[in-house]
Scaffold this active site. Structure first.
Site, short mmCIF file in Angstrom:
data_model
loop_
_atom_site.label_atom_id
_atom_site.label_comp_id
_atom_site.label_asym_id
_atom_site.label_seq_id
_atom_site.Cartn_x
_atom_site.Cartn_y
_atom_site.Cartn_z
N ASN A 123 0.80 -1.23 0.00
CA ASN A 123 0.00 0.00 0.00
C ASN A 123 0.83 1.28 0.00
O ASN A 123 0.33 2.34 -0.36
CB ASN A 123 -1.03 -0.01 1.13
CG ASN A 123 -0.42 -0.09 2.51
OD1 ASN A 123 0.78 -0.32 2.64
ND2 ASN A 123 -1.22 0.09 3.54
N GLU A 218 5.11 -4.02 11.89
CA GLU A 218 3.81 -3.35 11.95
C GLU A 218 2.85 -4.18 11.12
O GLU A 218 3.03 -4.36 9.92
CB GLU A 218 3.96 -1.93 11.40
CG GLU A 218 2.79 -1.06 11.80
CD GLU A 218 1.97 -0.71 10.59
OE1 GLU A 218 0.85 -1.24 10.48
OE2 GLU A 218 2.45 0.09 9.77
N CYS A 252 -3.34 0.35 7.05
CA CYS A 252 -3.42 -0.31 8.36
C CYS A 252 -4.05 0.64 9.38
O CYS A 252 -4.64 0.20 10.36
CB CYS A 252 -2.05 -0.77 8.80
SG CYS A 252 -0.86 0.55 8.79
O1 G3H Z 1 -0.80 0.95 6.08
C1 G3H Z 1 -0.06 1.28 6.99
C2 G3H Z 1 0.54 2.60 7.02
O2 G3H Z 1 1.56 2.64 7.99
C3 G3H Z 1 -0.46 3.69 7.25
O3 G3H Z 1 0.08 4.92 7.01
O4 G3H Z 1 -1.56 6.35 8.21
O5 G3H Z 1 0.04 7.33 6.59
O6 G3H Z 1 -1.85 5.91 5.79
P1 G3H Z 1 -0.88 6.20 6.90
#
Ligand code: G3H
Length: 443
Positions: A123, A218, A252
């Site tokens: 992502n 994570e 996430c």
């Molecule tokens: O998908 C996991 C990422 O660490 C989320 O990052 O809050 O900048 O979208 P974000």
């Protein structure tokens, strides 16, 4: 795209190992200078990299460009923070500990670990790569990147920017291939001294197999959004729509369950639905809000959660609609704890609403999850918000905003199955170093 063999992985590791020795001896200010150069080149290459992101992972064009710029900023910030964090050590004297005279002086500094293996998810193939690469490199480690299958071309383009900046050969390398084929070989490789992973529950398997090395993991979340009776419902509903549906919910930190007090539930649901009706659905090239999810199996998984909720009697606020991997935004109201979507992470544009009759019920639902990444609370009562934040078992709680990792220098961590260690620029730099002490013994 080339799928590396185990022999090729070995060669990369050997080259990373010998390059690291010299890299660690390169003055810190020079390492920082190269990172600043890479950051500038990355930003210069914004358009072609963003185009790759659009094509590979169906990220909307505007968001793809933002990811690249954010990544350049992260690399520069890391270079600046690195010279501060790594530029100072400690000096301790022995006589502060009982029974000791002032006969020992201890000098400490931070030294690199060796080779850091970075495994980012699909992502954010660029941003969640550089959030591992930049701290590793500024700290004097060499870095081996295993990019996600979807997103590998964008990641390779990003790595190319580091090579253009002039990083010595072997300091930063990329190993492409299927996780199922080279994943274990890489993560259990004796040359690897640290793993920084972002992704799904593969991370749990990695942490069981990895040796005695520092891990930064994570692994997703079921980020709960608790809405109290005094909340600003306009703010809450727009935050829920942005938090739950940006990049089609494939974050996430996306809002993954709304826990709303009964008395305001109808109004909140109405406001969310009005906003959902305005989202555009279609191809990423057209900058649509909702774009196809990353794979067919992902779309099938989301559909499985949706159908389970339907069969168990949840209320669909919109008609469920899917064309190939494109799923229209869907709010599912009156979700009950026996439905899978109350607990599982769809990673798609579908959001469950659970109506609660007390704050305690909301906290209980949040804490009953295996995940503990982020959560959020909407209320005008800051004292109440802080008490609820303390009670929520998540790495971060946002008050009056949706969950989010950034700004990228903030600490970012998950409790329980959401991860190990803490990220954010400073924490990552520290995590990718060891303390080295030298003790001077006076006569
Ligand atoms: O998908 C996991 C990422 O660490 C989320 O990052 O809050 O900048 O979208 P974000």
């Amino acid at each position: 795209m080339q799928a590396c063999t185990q022999e090729e992985v070995n060669k990369v590791m050997e080259s990373a190992k010998s390059a690291q020795k010299l890299w660690a001896k390169t003055p810190l200010w020079k390492r920082a200078e190269l990172l600043h150069k890479a950051a500038a080149i990355l930003k210069d290459h914004k358009n072609p990299i963003a185009d790759c992101l659009v094509k590979e992972i169906a990220k909307a064009a505007k968001d793809a460009a933002t990811e690249v710029v954010r990544s350049g900023d992260l690399v520069s910030y890391c270079a600046e923070e690195g010279v501060r964090v790594l530029g100072e050590g400690k000096f301790l004297v022995s006589d502060s500990f009982p029974g000791n005279e002032r006969t020992k002086y201890c000098l400490t500094s931070k030294i690199p670990l060796g080779i850091v293996l970075a495994i980012p998810p699909f992502n954010y193939p660029v941003n969640l790569s550089v959030s591992k690469i930049a701290p590793a490199l500024i700290a004097g480690n060499s870095l081996v990147l295993k990019p996600p299958t979807q997103g590998a071309v964008s990641a390779l383009h990003m790595i190319h920017c580091f090579h253009l900046a002039g990083f010595p050969k072997g300091v930063i390398s990329c190993v492409t291939g299927k996780g199922s084929e080279i994943g274990d070989f890489l993560t259990m490789h004796p040359g690897v001294n640290c793993i920084s992973f972002t992704g799904g529950d593969t991370g749990i398997a990695i942490s069981k197999k990895a040796g005695m090395i520092p891990l930064q993991m994570e692994l997703g979340g079921k980020d709960a959004c608790i809405i109290l009776e005094d909340a600003d419902l306009d703010l809450a509903s727009s935050s829920i729509v942005k938090g739950g549906f940006s990049y089609s919910g494939q974050r996430c930190t996306a809002v993954k369950v709304v826990l709303v007090m009964n008395s305001i539930a109808d109004s909140l649901v109405k406001k969310i639905n009005e906003k959902l009706g305005k989202l555009t659905v279609g191809p990423p090239e057209n900058d649509c809000d909702i774009t196809p999810v990353v794979t067919e199996s992902s779309a099938n998984f989301i559909e499985g959660l949706v159908m389970d909720a339907k069969n168990k009697g949840a209320t669909f606020c919109q008609e469920y609609k899917r064309e190939d991997n494109l799923i229209w935004p869907l709010l599912i109201d009156n979700v009950k704890p026996d439905m899978r979507i109350a607990w599982e992470e769809p990673f798609g544009p579908v959001l469950p609403v659970i109506r609660i009759s007390s704050v305690e019920e909301g906290i209980h639902h949040c804490n009953a999850s295996n995940f503990g990444l982020q959560g959020c609370i909407f209320t005008k009562d800051i004292n109440k918000a802080i008490l609820i934040s303390d009670a929520m078992e998540t790495g971060t709680v946002q008050i009056n905003s949706a969950p989010a990792r950034g700004p990228d220098h903030f600490p970012f961590q998950g409790l329980k199955d959401s991860g190990i260690g803490s990220q954010g620029v400073t924490n990552s730099i520290n995590m990718m170093t060891k303390i080295k002490s030298t003790v001077i013994n006076l006569p």
